[in-house]
Design a protein around this motif. Sequence first.
Motif, PDB file in Angstrom:
ATOM      1  N   ARG A 128     -12.688  10.389   3.344  1.00  0.00           N
ATOM      2  CA  ARG A 128     -12.254   9.058   3.742  1.00  0.00           C
ATOM      3  C   ARG A 128     -13.401   8.361   4.486  1.00  0.00           C
ATOM      4  NH1 ARG A 128      -7.028   8.079   7.674  1.00  0.00           N
ATOM      5  NH2 ARG A 128      -5.982   6.888   6.059  1.00  0.00           N
TER       6      ARG A 128
ATOM      7  N   ILE B 206      -8.081   4.054  -3.015  1.00  0.00           N
ATOM      8  CA  ILE B 206      -7.426   2.874  -2.438  1.00  0.00           C
ATOM      9  C   ILE B 206      -8.206   2.426  -1.208  1.00  0.00           C
ATOM     10  CG2 ILE B 206      -5.281   1.955  -1.442  1.00  0.00           C
ATOM     11  CD1 ILE B 206      -3.744   4.037  -2.990  1.00  0.00           C
TER      12      ILE B 206
ATOM     13  N   LEU C 287      -1.070   5.177   6.830  1.00  0.00           N
ATOM     14  CA  LEU C 287      -1.424   5.102   5.415  1.00  0.00           C
ATOM     15  C   LEU C 287      -2.464   6.174   5.076  1.00  0.00           C
ATOM     16  CD1 LEU C 287      -1.745   1.187   5.303  1.00  0.00           C
ATOM     17  CD2 LEU C 287       0.196   2.530   4.465  1.00  0.00           C
TER      18      LEU C 287
ATOM     19  N   VAL D 143       0.854  -1.197   0.000  1.00  0.00           N
ATOM     20  CA  VAL D 143       0.000   0.000   0.000  1.00  0.00           C
ATOM     21  C   VAL D 143       0.889   1.246   0.000  1.00  0.00           C
ATOM     22  CG1 VAL D 143      -1.761   1.304   1.242  1.00  0.00           C
ATOM     23  CG2 VAL D 143      -1.914  -1.177   1.139  1.00  0.00           C
TER      24      VAL D 143
ATOM     25  N   ILE E 292      -8.782  -0.731   1.957  1.00  0.00           N
ATOM     26  CA  ILE E 292      -8.272  -1.900   2.685  1.00  0.00           C
ATOM     27  C   ILE E 292      -9.459  -2.573   3.366  1.00  0.00           C
ATOM     28  CG2 ILE E 292      -6.804  -2.682   4.589  1.00  0.00           C
ATOM     29  CD1 ILE E 292      -4.820  -0.551   3.898  1.00  0.00           C
TER      30      ILE E 292
ATOM     31  N   VAL F  63      -4.923   6.095   1.988  1.00  0.00           N
ATOM     32  CA  VAL F  63      -5.994   5.101   1.827  1.00  0.00           C
ATOM     33  C   VAL F  63      -7.340   5.767   2.104  1.00  0.00           C
ATOM     34  CG1 VAL F  63      -6.947   2.933   2.695  1.00  0.00           C
ATOM     35  CG2 VAL F  63      -4.482   3.169   2.354  1.00  0.00           C
TER      36      VAL F  63
END
Length: 441
Positions: free
Chosen positions: A127, A79, A99, A64, A81, A102
């Motif tokens: 996010r 991106i 991260l 990542v 997870i 992400v």
Amino acid sequence: MTRKPLAFIRTFGCQMNQRDTETIRGLLLEAGYGFTEHAEDADLVLFNTCCVRENPERKVYGQVGQLKEVKAGKPGMVIGICGCMPQQKEELTQMLERLPHVDLFFGTHNIHRLPGLLHKIYATGERIVEIWDEGGEPTEGLPALRESRFKAWVTIMYGCNNFCSYCIVPYVRGRERSRSPQDILREVEELADRGIKEITLLGQNVNSYGQDLKSELDFADLLEELNQVRGIRRIRFTTSHPKDISDKLILQLAQLDKVCEHLHLPVQAGSNDVLRRMNRGYSRERYLQLVERVRQHVPDISLTSDIMVGFPGETEADFADTLSLVEEVEYDSAFTFIYSPRKGTPAAKMPDQVPEEAKKERIYRLIDLQNRISLKRNQELVGHELEVLVEGTSKNDTQLLTGKTRTAKTVLFPGTEDLVGQLVNVGIREAQTWSLTGEIV
Ligand code: 5AD
Ligand code: SF4
């Protein structure tokens, strides 16, 4: 975006995760996505993660991390997870910090929410973190983009109630929840209609299937039902917990024609002291008796195992017990693991953690022993004729086909691609540690 958006998915860990990825792909396909093999070309990159050991977790941070620059040059890239890592609170906090590029985190219980979550990201640019602590009733009717045309995984239950002291799975996959037999049967019939020949029933502990349902039906009964589905030729299942294998199941293994002669029966360790501290619920003696009973009823069964070295407090004598058990059982093959402490599990807090060096030295000795036994077991099959489901051409030699026997052994043999997806009989000529070679008869 006028062209079709492209998704890239990287999957870590067990078959359960691989099956979840098939659902994710199905959902994305319905949402209008295409797929790419290259993360750099993708509009959506998803990592379906595993947390059972430290190694795959480290890889996720690495991979990542590498995408940070790619994303900097590609502002629209999303991106995400998902899977087991974000289900752990501390790990999630760490990922959120380490991260920052992400955009999306979701867990094992809310995969079906993915299209909605993506919509939210595109709408708000924010996010999104959505993790559910509990699974609740299994969600039925989700689409799936299956990897194979002739074999398929079928999840029959989610979660685990066993709390082996080293294992994080019960914390990230929740309590055992069985799918209803009707839903499973319907899925298998649909698969058979589409030409699927082999199914693998999945669960962390398939032997306790149905215990949480109101019906009387248990795992052995479920096998009997599925054995009647026309078109299905082979039935496999994994994983079996030794403490829950009933005599009824052993009889079904022997009697049901489609149920394959293969049992994955993780022993984990050969020392009673270690087994007790692992909270496995059986002794070495009971395990060996079970193996004997299974072999009495199904003499040509192939037995495989998961074996761990370096559990806290494991002495040289304990490890010798593991080696002697392996020698006694003579597994066809085994997955071997170095114990990896998992935060939040009882074993991580146990005294006498085994030094890395000793763990490594032990696993080499274990692998060495198992390899010798695997070769010996395979050599015993030379001269036999075995049914093989052809899976494709060999990666190393396109003149050769590769497939699996009912006992889950890989066989290589000359043949043409039109046989892929077919059942053929192969005469075994030579044996290697990991595979057999032969010729179609
Ligand atoms: N460390 C090493 N191996 C583990 N496994 C589960 N938890 C751990 C751990 N903390 C292994 C077990 C299990 C397999 C899927 O992974 O052997 O059967
Ligand atoms: Fe983990 Fe034990 Fe459950 Fe397997 S049975 S998932 S090893 S807790």
